[in-house]
Design a protein around this motif. Structure first.
Motif, PDB file in Angstrom:
ATOM      1  N   LYS A  44       0.845  -1.211   0.000  1.00  0.00           N
ATOM      2  CA  LYS A  44       0.000   0.000   0.000  1.00  0.00           C
ATOM      3  C   LYS A  44       0.873   1.251   0.000  1.00  0.00           C
ATOM      4  N   SER A  45       1.882   1.259   0.886  1.00  0.00           N
ATOM      5  CA  SER A  45       2.765   2.433   0.993  1.00  0.00           C
ATOM      6  C   SER A  45       3.535   2.675  -0.309  1.00  0.00           C
ATOM      7  N   ALA A  46       3.865   1.578  -1.005  1.00  0.00           N
ATOM      8  CA  ALA A  46       4.615   1.705  -2.264  1.00  0.00           C
ATOM      9  C   ALA A  46       3.686   1.953  -3.456  1.00  0.00           C
ATOM     10  N   ASP A  47       2.363   1.968  -3.186  1.00  0.00           N
ATOM     11  CA  ASP A  47       1.358   2.102  -4.226  1.00  0.00           C
ATOM     12  C   ASP A  47       1.528   1.003  -5.293  1.00  0.00           C
ATOM     13  N   ALA A  48       1.725  -0.228  -4.805  1.00  0.00           N
ATOM     14  CA  ALA A  48       1.881  -1.375  -5.712  1.00  0.00           C
ATOM     15  C   ALA A  48       0.750  -2.371  -5.472  1.00  0.00           C
ATOM     16  N   THR A  49      -0.438  -1.834  -5.197  1.00  0.00           N
ATOM     17  CA  THR A  49      -1.574  -2.691  -4.817  1.00  0.00           C
ATOM     18  C   THR A  49      -2.126  -3.493  -6.001  1.00  0.00           C
ATOM     19  N   ASP A  50      -1.629  -3.219  -7.232  1.00  0.00           N
ATOM     20  CA  ASP A  50      -2.069  -4.034  -8.364  1.00  0.00           C
ATOM     21  C   ASP A  50      -1.383  -5.402  -8.360  1.00  0.00           C
ATOM     22  N   LEU A  51      -0.337  -5.547  -7.544  1.00  0.00           N
ATOM     23  CA  LEU A  51       0.299  -6.859  -7.408  1.00  0.00           C
ATOM     24  C   LEU A  51      -0.601  -7.761  -6.565  1.00  0.00           C
ATOM     25  N   LYS A  52      -0.811  -8.981  -7.040  1.00  0.00           N
ATOM     26  CA  LYS A  52      -1.748  -9.888  -6.374  1.00  0.00           C
ATOM     27  C   LYS A  52      -1.033 -10.675  -5.271  1.00  0.00           C
ATOM     28  N   LEU A  53      -1.429 -10.405  -4.020  1.00  0.00           N
ATOM     29  CA  LEU A  53      -0.879 -11.107  -2.858  1.00  0.00           C
ATOM     30  C   LEU A  53      -1.852 -12.201  -2.447  1.00  0.00           C
ATOM     31  N   GLY A  54      -1.333 -13.397  -2.172  1.00  0.00           N
ATOM     32  CA  GLY A  54      -2.199 -14.492  -1.717  1.00  0.00           C
ATOM     33  C   GLY A  54      -1.509 -15.331  -0.672  1.00  0.00           C
ATOM     34  N   LEU A  55      -2.309 -16.040   0.124  1.00  0.00           N
ATOM     35  CA  LEU A  55      -1.770 -16.876   1.197  1.00  0.00           C
ATOM     36  C   LEU A  55      -2.242 -18.311   1.001  1.00  0.00           C
ATOM     37  N   VAL A  56      -1.333 -19.268   1.192  1.00  0.00           N
ATOM     38  CA  VAL A  56      -1.661 -20.683   1.007  1.00  0.00           C
ATOM     39  C   VAL A  56      -1.524 -21.406   2.344  1.00  0.00           C
ATOM     40  N   GLN A  57      -2.554 -22.185   2.687  1.00  0.00           N
ATOM     41  CA  GLN A  57      -2.561 -22.941   3.939  1.00  0.00           C
ATOM     42  C   GLN A  57      -2.941 -24.403   3.655  1.00  0.00           C
ATOM     43  N   THR A  58      -2.854 -25.231   4.688  1.00  0.00           N
ATOM     44  CA  THR A  58      -3.380 -26.595   4.603  1.00  0.00           C
ATOM     45  C   THR A  58      -4.571 -26.710   5.559  1.00  0.00           C
ATOM     46  N   ALA A  59      -5.185 -27.889   5.573  1.00  0.00           N
ATOM     47  CA  ALA A  59      -6.333 -28.113   6.461  1.00  0.00           C
ATOM     48  C   ALA A  59      -5.949 -27.958   7.932  1.00  0.00           C
ATOM     49  N   TYR A  60      -4.636 -28.075   8.248  1.00  0.00           N
ATOM     50  CA  TYR A  60      -4.186 -27.928   9.639  1.00  0.00           C
ATOM     51  C   TYR A  60      -4.226 -26.475  10.126  1.00  0.00           C
ATOM     52  N   ALA A  61      -4.381 -25.526   9.210  1.00  0.00           N
ATOM     53  CA  ALA A  61      -4.428 -24.121   9.626  1.00  0.00           C
ATOM     54  C   ALA A  61      -5.628 -23.900  10.537  1.00  0.00           C
ATOM     55  N   ASN A  62      -5.402 -23.161  11.610  1.00  0.00           N
ATOM     56  CA  ASN A  62      -6.493 -22.887  12.539  1.00  0.00           C
ATOM     57  C   ASN A  62      -7.578 -22.072  11.839  1.00  0.00           C
ATOM     58  N   GLY A  63      -8.829 -22.484  12.041  1.00  0.00           N
ATOM     59  CA  GLY A  63      -9.944 -21.796  11.383  1.00  0.00           C
ATOM     60  C   GLY A  63      -9.986 -20.308  11.676  1.00  0.00           C
ATOM     61  N   ALA A  64      -9.546 -19.926  12.882  1.00  0.00           N
ATOM     62  CA  ALA A  64      -9.551 -18.502  13.255  1.00  0.00           C
ATOM     63  C   ALA A  64      -8.553 -17.711  12.407  1.00  0.00           C
ATOM     64  N   SER A  65      -7.423 -18.327  12.047  1.00  0.00           N
ATOM     65  CA  SER A  65      -6.427 -17.623  11.226  1.00  0.00           C
ATOM     66  C   SER A  65      -6.972 -17.396   9.819  1.00  0.00           C
ATOM     67  N   THR A  66      -7.656 -18.405   9.285  1.00  0.00           N
ATOM     68  CA  THR A  66      -8.211 -18.276   7.933  1.00  0.00           C
ATOM     69  C   THR A  66      -9.239 -17.149   7.882  1.00  0.00           C
ATOM     70  N   ARG A  67     -10.092 -17.086   8.908  1.00  0.00           N
ATOM     71  CA  ARG A  67     -11.098 -16.008   8.969  1.00  0.00           C
ATOM     72  C   ARG A  67     -10.424 -14.640   9.061  1.00  0.00           C
ATOM     73  N   TYR A  68      -9.382 -14.521   9.885  1.00  0.00           N
ATOM     74  CA  TYR A  68      -8.667 -13.248  10.059  1.00  0.00           C
ATOM     75  C   TYR A  68      -8.046 -12.788   8.733  1.00  0.00           C
ATOM     76  N   ILE A  69      -7.432 -13.725   8.014  1.00  0.00           N
ATOM     77  CA  ILE A  69      -6.757 -13.369   6.756  1.00  0.00           C
ATOM     78  C   ILE A  69      -7.768 -12.889   5.720  1.00  0.00           C
ATOM     79  N   THR A  70      -8.887 -13.619   5.588  1.00  0.00           N
ATOM     80  CA  THR A  70      -9.855 -13.277   4.536  1.00  0.00           C
ATOM     81  C   THR A  70     -10.716 -12.073   4.911  1.00  0.00           C
ATOM     82  N   GLU A  71     -11.138 -11.998   6.191  1.00  0.00           N
ATOM     83  CA  GLU A  71     -12.089 -10.949   6.586  1.00  0.00           C
ATOM     84  C   GLU A  71     -11.412  -9.655   7.031  1.00  0.00           C
TER      85      GLU A  71
END
Length: 548
Positions: free
Chosen positions: A319-346
């Motif tokens: 955001k600070s570099a104004d490079a928000t057109d770059l697509k950032l994504g996060l990859v997890q497995t089923a072991y990821a805590n459900g609360a972390s997945t909600r925090y990342i997406t929401e």
């Protein structure tokens, strides 16, 4: 290569590395891994395969790492590293398994068949880098690897004791000299150098302090941090424990896997309330953080926590570099805590992909983003950056507005500090420390970003792990018949309940994961599901008991 040239393959096997066991061994999520005394012929044969792979890749360097990672000391293993520093291409896992299990009498003919199958030009030069961990069985196995390389007229280069990520890094650099210098010193120069550069731009403020305790798992990672410690110029004050002296055994009651699975602090570490501690695993490719509070409770900050910390900071810099057109994504497995997945997406508004367990699956999925962050909950993960992202950030660092340039320059240091080839405990440690410093926060504040759902992991010993089949990134069970229905019935009786089972990639056990609204419920849910696995998937030994 004429058939007569392959006679040395059999001669080496018969005289020096004979197959003395009929135990079937399979190339799993992290190569071959079993009791060290069953591995010598396997490692020799993987030396052969590494040469064939190098020639299929036009003479590019292939890596061989002798390690059993977080397993206890009697075990060992070997895995192959592809030219870009990535795991061996999946289609070759079956070839590796076939070569490992044939009799010595069939080794020559099977080697010839594989050469023909993969269309390897055996006249090309072949180069293989070999590294090993600190196990007492590793030097003997590294020698077997070298002999396998020599038997097919390849050139082995032994790096001695290195972390697994260092070997991946060196393989990548050997095949792409723009990435760095393919030596241990080159690794320090790039990754530690970038850490010192970035820390000189970030003032220490707020609740962050430079003291960090480290549990080295009595393995190679702690030893390498002991070397690095001397060059940190006060940017980080490392207090190192479990470095392999005083009778400490590799990964025994210490290390990242012990801390994550048992949810207990490791032995051998002096604990000060609220002092952050980083736990590495035996070969230095996993890291988790934790602290002990003033009531002696251990609070874990695992791979999910590290992933969310990285995602939040990289998002801020983009955001600070104004490079928000770059697509950032996060990859997890089923072991990821459900609360972390909600925090990342929401909260962070970052897209999340869920894939099968195994770093090769996460790494591949992360490459679909401009900047891909991947972490397993066990602390194995890293960040990968596309050429498009690197170019865009580099351009902003030169031509952007002053604030944009500043953020882009921090991102460039961040990229250099990252070992993009594989999860790397040392690189990840420096990334985490950089972000905590930049945000001016302590471990308690890091913890407060979201509240984990209580969870529990169990293992059920079974006759045959292949009796369990899964789908939907291992979140659903397709066999044995009736097991998923039973799991669904059990889960439905728990608030915020979630559970899945999957066969281990390394041993004949089924892994059970459960989470629920309270620890008591998570423990009970895990035990109930474990009993269902035991009953329906051929459990061995004593049926799991329900917690009282």
């Amino acid at each position: 290569m004429p058939p007569s040239s392959l006679r040395v393959v059999y001669a080496f096997a018969r005289e020096m590395h004979p197959k003395t066991s009929d135990v079937f061994i399979q190339y799993g999520t992290a190569g071959f891994r079993t009791k060290a005394n069953l591995l010598e012929h396997v490692v020799y044969r993987m030396g052969l395969l590494a040469v064939i792979r190098s020639r299929v890749k036009n003479g590019r360097t292939i890596g061989m790492m002798i390690t059993a990672s977080h397993n206890l000391e009697p075990d060992n293993g070997v895995k192959l590293v592809d030219p870009d520093g990535e795991m061996l291409e999946q289609s070759w896992e079956e070839i590796a398994t076939r070569l490992a299990n044939v009799s010595d009498n069939d080794l020559e003919s099977t080697t010839a068949e594989i050469i023909k199958q993969v269309n390897a030009d055996m006249s090309l030069k072949a180069s293989v880098f070999i590294g090993m961990d600190t196990r007492y069985t590793s030097p003997r196995l590294a020698a077997a690897a070298s002999n396998g390389v020599i038997a097919l007229k390849g050139t082995p280069k032994e790096f001695g004791i290195v972390t697994t990520p260092m070997l991946h890094y060196c393989v990548k650099c050997r095949n792409d000299n723009t990435y760095g210098t393919p030596t241990e010193e080159g690794y320090y120069e790039k990754i530690v150098g970038a850490f010192k550069n970035i820390r000189q731009k970030l003032p220490v403020y707020g609740e962050y302090n430079t003291t960090l305790y480290v549990d080295g798992a009595n393995g190679v990672g702690g030893k390498k941090l002991n070397i690095i410690k001397k060059s940190l110029d006060g940017e980080l004050d490392l207090h190192l424990y479990n470095l392999g002296g005083n009778g400490g055994k590799l990964n025994l009651n210490c290390g990242a896997d012990f801390v994550k699975v048992s949810q207990k602090p490791p032995v051998g570490v002096e604990h000060v309330p609220f002092q952050r501690v980083a736990s590495l695993d035996g070969d230095g490719d996993r890291i988790v953080y934790y602290y002990v509070d003033d009531k002696d409770n251990m609070i874990l900050l695992d791979g999910d926590r590290i992933a969310t910390l990285l995602a939040s900071y990289v998002t801020e810099l983009l955001k600070s570099a104004d490079a928000t057109d770059l697509k950032l994504g996060l990859v997890q497995t089923a072991y990821a805590n459900g609360a972390s997945t909600r925090y990342i997406t929401e909260e962070l508004k970052v897209p999340v992909s869920c894939v099968k367990t195994g770093v090769k699956h996460l790494h591949h999925a992360a490459l679909s983003f401009d900047i891909g962050i991947y972490f397993e909950a066990n602390g194995h993960g890293t960040v990968v950056y596309s050429e498009k992202a690197k170019k865009a950030i580099n351009n902003i660092s030169k031509d952007g507005e002053p604030e944009q340039r500043k953020a882009a320059q921090l991102l460039l240091n961040f990229i250099d500090m990252t070992n993009e080839t594989v999860g790397d405990a040392i690189s990840d440690l420096f990334l985490v420390e950089t972000i905590l410093c930049a945000k001016g926060i302590n471990v308690k504040q890091w913890l407060q970003t979201y509240t984990d759902l209580p969870n529990r992991q169990l293992k059920v010993t079974v006759k045959d792990r292949n009796a369990i089949s899964t789908t939907d990134a291992e979140r659903r069970c397709t066999s044995p018949e009736g097991l998923q229905t039973r799991i669904d019935e059990i889960v439905s009786t728990y608030k915020s309940g979630r559970s899945f089972v999957r066969p281990s990639g390394t041993e004949d056990v089924v892994r059970v994961y459960a989470e629920a609204d309270t620890q008591e419920s998570a423990d009970k849910l895990a035990a109930e599901v474990a009993r269902a696995v035991f009953d329906l998937a051929g459990g061995v030994g004593t049926r799991p008991e329900l917690p009282t």
